[in-house]
Design a protein around this motif. Structure first.
Motif, PDB file in Angstrom:
ATOM      1  N   ASP A 210     -12.336  -0.295  11.647  1.00 55.94           N
ATOM      2  CA  ASP A 210     -12.584  -0.668  13.045  1.00 55.94           C
ATOM      3  C   ASP A 210     -11.660  -1.784  13.536  1.00 55.94           C
ATOM      4  O   ASP A 210     -11.231  -1.773  14.696  1.00 55.94           O
ATOM      5  N   ASP A 211     -11.369  -2.750  12.680  1.00 59.05           N
ATOM      6  CA  ASP A 211     -10.535  -3.876  13.091  1.00 59.05           C
ATOM      7  C   ASP A 211      -9.084  -3.416  13.214  1.00 59.05           C
ATOM      8  O   ASP A 211      -8.455  -3.041  12.216  1.00 59.05           O
ATOM      9  N   PRO A 212      -8.505  -3.434  14.424  1.00 55.31           N
ATOM     10  CA  PRO A 212      -7.142  -2.904  14.593  1.00 55.31           C
ATOM     11  C   PRO A 212      -6.082  -3.689  13.831  1.00 55.31           C
ATOM     12  O   PRO A 212      -5.078  -3.108  13.400  1.00 55.31           O
ATOM     13  N   ASP A 213      -6.282  -4.988  13.646  1.00 60.66           N
ATOM     14  CA  ASP A 213      -5.302  -5.779  12.902  1.00 60.66           C
ATOM     15  C   ASP A 213      -5.289  -5.392  11.421  1.00 60.66           C
ATOM     16  O   ASP A 213      -4.220  -5.233  10.814  1.00 60.66           O
ATOM     17  N   ILE A 214      -6.478  -5.249  10.840  1.00 58.17           N
ATOM     18  CA  ILE A 214      -6.564  -4.840   9.435  1.00 58.17           C
ATOM     19  C   ILE A 214      -6.009  -3.430   9.271  1.00 58.17           C
ATOM     20  O   ILE A 214      -5.254  -3.142   8.338  1.00 58.17           O
ATOM     21  N   ALA A 215      -6.374  -2.548  10.193  1.00 52.76           N
ATOM     22  CA  ALA A 215      -5.889  -1.173  10.125  1.00 52.76           C
ATOM     23  C   ALA A 215      -4.363  -1.125  10.176  1.00 52.76           C
ATOM     24  O   ALA A 215      -3.728  -0.369   9.432  1.00 52.76           O
ATOM     25  N   ALA A 216      -3.773  -1.951  11.030  1.00 53.04           N
ATOM     26  CA  ALA A 216      -2.317  -1.969  11.153  1.00 53.04           C
ATOM     27  C   ALA A 216      -1.657  -2.483   9.874  1.00 53.04           C
ATOM     28  O   ALA A 216      -0.631  -1.952   9.427  1.00 53.04           O
ATOM     29  N   ARG A 217      -2.252  -3.504   9.269  1.00 51.40           N
ATOM     30  CA  ARG A 217      -1.696  -4.036   8.013  1.00 51.40           C
ATOM     31  C   ARG A 217      -1.786  -3.011   6.892  1.00 51.40           C
ATOM     32  O   ARG A 217      -0.852  -2.861   6.098  1.00 51.40           O
ATOM     33  N   LEU A 218      -2.918  -2.329   6.829  1.00 52.31           N
ATOM     34  CA  LEU A 218      -3.065  -1.296   5.809  1.00 52.31           C
ATOM     35  C   LEU A 218      -2.087  -0.150   6.047  1.00 52.31           C
ATOM     36  O   LEU A 218      -1.496   0.387   5.098  1.00 52.31           O
ATOM     37  N   ASP A 219      -1.923   0.223   7.283  1.00 51.82           N
ATOM     38  CA  ASP A 219      -0.993   1.296   7.613  1.00 51.82           C
ATOM     39  C   ASP A 219       0.432   0.943   7.180  1.00 51.82           C
ATOM     40  O   ASP A 219       1.182   1.807   6.704  1.00 51.82           O
TER      41      ASP A 219
ATOM     42  N   THR B  42       1.280  -0.684   4.632  1.00 50.05           N
ATOM     43  CA  THR B  42       1.437  -0.598   3.179  1.00 50.05           C
ATOM     44  C   THR B  42       1.710   0.823   2.709  1.00 50.05           C
ATOM     45  O   THR B  42       2.128   1.022   1.559  1.00 50.05           O
ATOM     46  N   LEU B  43       1.496   1.792   3.562  1.00 52.09           N
ATOM     47  CA  LEU B  43       1.531   3.187   3.118  1.00 52.09           C
ATOM     48  C   LEU B  43       2.917   3.809   3.132  1.00 52.09           C
ATOM     49  O   LEU B  43       3.088   4.942   2.659  1.00 52.09           O
ATOM     50  N   ALA B  44       3.895   3.102   3.635  1.00 50.74           N
ATOM     51  CA  ALA B  44       5.241   3.665   3.731  1.00 50.74           C
ATOM     52  C   ALA B  44       6.044   3.369   2.466  1.00 50.74           C
ATOM     53  O   ALA B  44       6.122   2.218   2.026  1.00 50.74           O
TER      54      ALA B  44
END
Length: 223
Positions: free
Chosen positions: A162-171, A173-175
């Motif tokens: 839900d938290d857009p900042d956390i989601a963006a940081r996790l995203d 890491t996936l590259a």
């Protein structure tokens, strides 16, 4: 480390139908539906569990992860107390799911006599059962699926944050190479999401194991 109280309570409930009812009362966590289904299937068919099974079927149909369709079928037999066409096997779905998530080319095995999952790393160094023969009808060979299912789990989990900042940081890491390590490292900074990830990942594994087993004509009786 994970501190998922809900999952721990389900494990403690064991086969006690009333205890399972108490844990599953109220809203079912969308990332714990396979866990909930396994708990129901190991309990007695009581009015309370039958009612919860109906709620769970609706939630599974909406979610639609791998293995959810197979769990819906199992719950249907549980509710009306009929036998499934699948053969019972006391295999731990958690262990089978871990074997399926191993590297591509690896081969674990399930003993059709007692449901034991023999990991690929033991079989590779000939530390498995003395009578192991992959060509025998006694064994189900489990080929590792590689990293693709686990990577898809990380992508789907990230989309659920839900938290857009956390989601963006996790995203981020996936590259590229090392995505699994970077994802776990970043996620460990957020205790709530880190705990939720373990339940999410394990639920996805349970579903993949359940679907794999059903495709071969079996269902787990180990919960």
């Amino acid at each position: 480390m994970s501190r998922d109280v809900w999952s721990r309570q389900l494990r403690i409930a064991g086969t006690d139908a009333r205890a399972i009812e108490d844990v599953l009362a109220g809203a079912l966590p969308v990332d714990g539906l396979q866990h909930a289904g396994s708990a129901i299937l190991r309990g007695e068919s009581t009015d309370g569990l039958i009612a919860i099974a109906g709620q769970l079927v609706d939630a599974l149909a909406t979610r639609g992860w791998t293995g959810d369709e197979e769990l819906i079928a199992e719950l249907g037999h549980f509710v009306v107390e009929t036998s499934s066409g699948l053969l019972p096997l006391p295999v731990e779905l958690e262990q089978l799911g871990e074997a399926l998530d191993q590297s591509g080319g690896s081969e674990a095995a399930v003993d059709l006599v007692d449901g034991t999952v023999w990991p690929a790393d033991l079989l590779d160094i000939h530390e498995g059962p003395e009578d192991f023969d992959p060509d025998s009808d006694r064994w189900l060979v489990v080929a590792g699926h590689g990293s693709a299912p686990g990577y898809a789990d990380m992508e789907r989990f990230t989309a659920s944050v839900d938290d857009p900042d956390i989601a963006a940081r996790l995203d981020d890491t996936l590259a590229g190479r090392g995505a699994f390590r970077r994802f776990r490292s970043e996620l460990s900074r957020y205790e709530h999401e880190y705990t939720r990830w373990h339940r999410f990942r394990d639920d996805a594994r349970l579903g993949r194991a359940r679907a794999w087993l059903a495709d071969r004509g079996y269902r787990s009786t180990a919960g």
